[in-house]
Design a protein around this motif. Sequence first.
Motif, PDB file in Angstrom:
ATOM      1  N   ILE A 257       0.858  -1.186   0.000  1.00 30.52           N
ATOM      2  CA  ILE A 257       0.000   0.000   0.000  1.00 30.52           C
ATOM      3  C   ILE A 257       0.897   1.240   0.000  1.00 30.52           C
ATOM      4  N   ASN A 267      -3.276   4.909  11.342  1.00 29.41           N
ATOM      5  CA  ASN A 267      -4.692   4.541  11.453  1.00 29.41           C
ATOM      6  C   ASN A 267      -4.947   3.161  10.860  1.00 29.41           C
ATOM      7  N   LEU A 268      -4.363   2.917   9.688  1.00 34.01           N
ATOM      8  CA  LEU A 268      -4.557   1.616   9.039  1.00 34.01           C
ATOM      9  C   LEU A 268      -3.946   0.502   9.873  1.00 34.01           C
ATOM     10  N   VAL A 270      -3.235   0.472  13.251  1.00 29.55           N
ATOM     11  CA  VAL A 270      -3.890   0.199  14.546  1.00 29.55           C
ATOM     12  C   VAL A 270      -5.305  -0.336  14.367  1.00 29.55           C
ATOM     13  N   SER A 271      -5.929  -0.032  13.202  1.00 26.76           N
ATOM     14  CA  SER A 271      -7.278  -0.575  13.019  1.00 26.76           C
ATOM     15  C   SER A 271      -7.242  -1.948  12.341  1.00 26.76           C
ATOM     16  N   GLN A 273      -6.054  -2.828   9.401  1.00 25.67           N
ATOM     17  CA  GLN A 273      -6.179  -2.906   7.937  1.00 25.67           C
ATOM     18  C   GLN A 273      -4.828  -3.025   7.253  1.00 25.67           C
TER      19      GLN A 273
ATOM     20  N   LYS B 158     -15.033   1.469  15.208  1.00 20.56           N
ATOM     21  CA  LYS B 158     -14.889   0.511  14.095  1.00 20.56           C
ATOM     22  C   LYS B 158     -16.159   0.389  13.238  1.00 20.56           C
ATOM     23  N   VAL B 162     -10.961   3.029   7.976  1.00 20.09           N
ATOM     24  CA  VAL B 162     -10.274   4.296   8.222  1.00 20.09           C
ATOM     25  C   VAL B 162      -9.690   4.914   6.947  1.00 20.09           C
TER      26      VAL B 162
END
Lengths: 546, 304
Positions: A257, A267-268, A270-271, A273, B158, B162
């Motif tokens: 990516i 953000n990606l 820790v979430s 993704q 969630k 994001v």
Amino acid sequence: MPTTQQSARSSKVRALFCASVLLALISQTACRPAGQQADLRIINGSEPESLDPAIITSLADSRIVKCLFEGLTRLNPKTARAEPALAAGWQISPDGLVYTFDLRTNAVWSDGRPVVAEDVVWSWRRVLDPMTAADYAGQLYFVKNAEAYNTGQTNGLTGKRFVASDVGVYAPDEHTVRVELVGPTAFFLDLCAFPTLAVVPRHWIEQYGDRWLLKPGLPVNGTYRLENWRLNDRVRIRANPLHWAADEVRSKVVDFIPMSSPATAMNLFVSGQADIIWDKSLIPSSLMDVLRKKPYCHTFGYLGSYFFRFNVTRKPFDDLRVRKALALSIDKRRIVENITKAGEQLANHFVPPGTADYESPEGLAFDPEAARRLLAEAGFPDGEGFPSFTYLMNNAPVDAQVSVELQAMWAKELGVKMEIRQAEWKVYLSEQSKLNFDLSRSSWIGDYNDANTFLDLFMSNNGNNRTGWRNERYDALIREANQQTDVARRRGLLQQAEQMLIRDELIVAPIYFYAGVNFFDPEKIEGIHFNLLDEHPVYAIKKKTK
Amino acid sequence: MYFFRRTLFLIPLLLVISMVAFTLVRMAPGGPFDKERAPASPEIERNLKAKYHLDKPLPVQYAIWLGGVLRGDFGPSLKYRSHNVTDIIASGLPITLVLGGLAFAFALGVGIPLGFITAVKKGHWEDHVGGTLAILGICIPALVVGPILVMFFGVRWKLFPVALIGTPMHLVLPTVTLGLFFAGRVARLMREGMLGVLDAEFITAARSKGVPERDILLRHAFRTAVLPVVSYGGPLLADLMIGSFVVEQLFRIPGIGVFLVSSSLNRDYTMLVSLVLLYAVVLLVANLLVDFAYGLLDPRVKLA
């Protein structure tokens, strides 16, 4: 005339039609063509400029290219030293000038054609072809006549320009590559793993020209095939079942990516993704002290130096005492502890510690007393009469903080006034090349694990010199070192050269050595080993099964 | 005939715009091939420039580029050397258009009712709440709204992805982030328009004739009050259709908005000039559409 009811109905039909068109557009464009989730999602730094081994120059690009195209050697996932790849083995002549590589007989392109010695020869000549205009063609200048061909020189014996066939790389038979070098290049096997020297599909390039990379069915000889590449979205690669080591590949589908925003990268990650963040510039340095305590943050020694250049053609920086005074009054500890915070090591020398077969000479440490004395000797006691000077830098937040810190240190310790000149990236590069600066922020990441990748920068004719400094003795030391087969003697010569750079002539002032930073959860990801080159072959990495 | 003349006038205008853009971008210091690592020899840079015609005089370069554009080829990107500009625009534009379209729909869908209600309920709590929301939408930039939405709706609760694209859910946060500012502007314009119209004589006349209040508001007042919104809609649509650097960067959306800024930083001349041209086309066409909409909505306007 339509009745009110009819018109209401027709407007509803129109609305419904518009809504369905919009939905179709959304699903066509916003939904990924290949809906399947990748086995591994890597945040890889900025968008690749290209995936052509001859063209790429950035680390982010090279990480992907190394998956697609393989050279004679590759770097070991643990040690980052060269190991057999397309070449199963090699012999080196006693004088170190001739390398004979034995190619694997089971190496094929992903379209089934065999990879032969002529492919290697053609790929290297392509890099050197002046029409390819490869930025990194210099990586092949260690090969006989390579530089002469690339720069269009004339052969003194024949009176004609050097041509591709003059370059010292030959294919005596289908599975043998013979390389003749200018000198015994100690790091040549490591260089063979560098992406510029990777082998590319001649038959495909000749057929499709400049557009060869994007044609569907691109033949590759690496561990992965290119499945999809959409700018600013992702590069998706899939395991190449025809690779000679296909069974070593641990993640079948991998997404790279591209990213330039540290906040979005975090953000990606820790979430959930993304699985890995590989690019150091994508870690927000302002949060580094907090992030370093997290189990997913890994820092390690890295083959990179952060320093500034002096423009020795400008007064008063043509005076060694002035240069030394400025270098001696930098409290580097304050910079690494308060600004960079990723565990960087203080740098008193230029070549990073841990470089193979090398140990740097001692450089200048923080000594404000000596600095003041030298400045006074140069005619500027307590900074009196010292002209205001500029520090050229690009507009990265960390660099801005470092320059402000330097400004404060020099004002406090030496009483001199520095102005910061923050320039947009291209302006910064252009000004640096034109020597339009007094001092300039700089950094250098080693291409291979050898001191030469740092020290040859400051040879008189090297385009990366950018200091105005030319020194015949320095050039001779580097040249002589690269003619040596004796490791200890070579080390000694390189040390003498570095001593000139950081002490006797002080052309650059080292500040710190970079730390490599990787983000991944060791509970979930395996196969990443820390090494000086931050080299992590993708084929060795996988997500742990629960 | 009017539209034919207007369309014809676009051609010289676009030529001038592209010419100015082509010249201006060359005045910036630095070039597309300046890198931290200098090429191995000056010869390499010379070859690189020759390959992309950068060694030729500027008018010749412009002519080469324009010739390509007329054939539908915007030339190679000087930064992404394996791609050409046409491919990049073809790949990114649909995404930008969808996101822009959604944000446009969001801006109008939220802004018009909000403006309408705050005007009709002037002085009541609906007016105060709606007015505050509209002002907040205008004042807080996407650079702040986006990360806040991501933090709560993406990372903490969630509810939405994001960043990146993949499913329609991926577009929710970017749409809101992009559309919020414009929704606020539209709400303010709508409110002002409604307040102006509600005092007009023809509304008083309609009321005195006993026309139901609902019809007065929706049929008579609304059609006139919405005209400022329509005027604003043209440049708004053009702005949204060309993409937003901030939103595309923040949510990693592979549109063309990011390229408008990055190509100028990268000195990707062909890409930048092509995008400027595209932006000009979108803006001019959107303005043309606004004029057309005026003709439909306002009987006083006649397009001859």
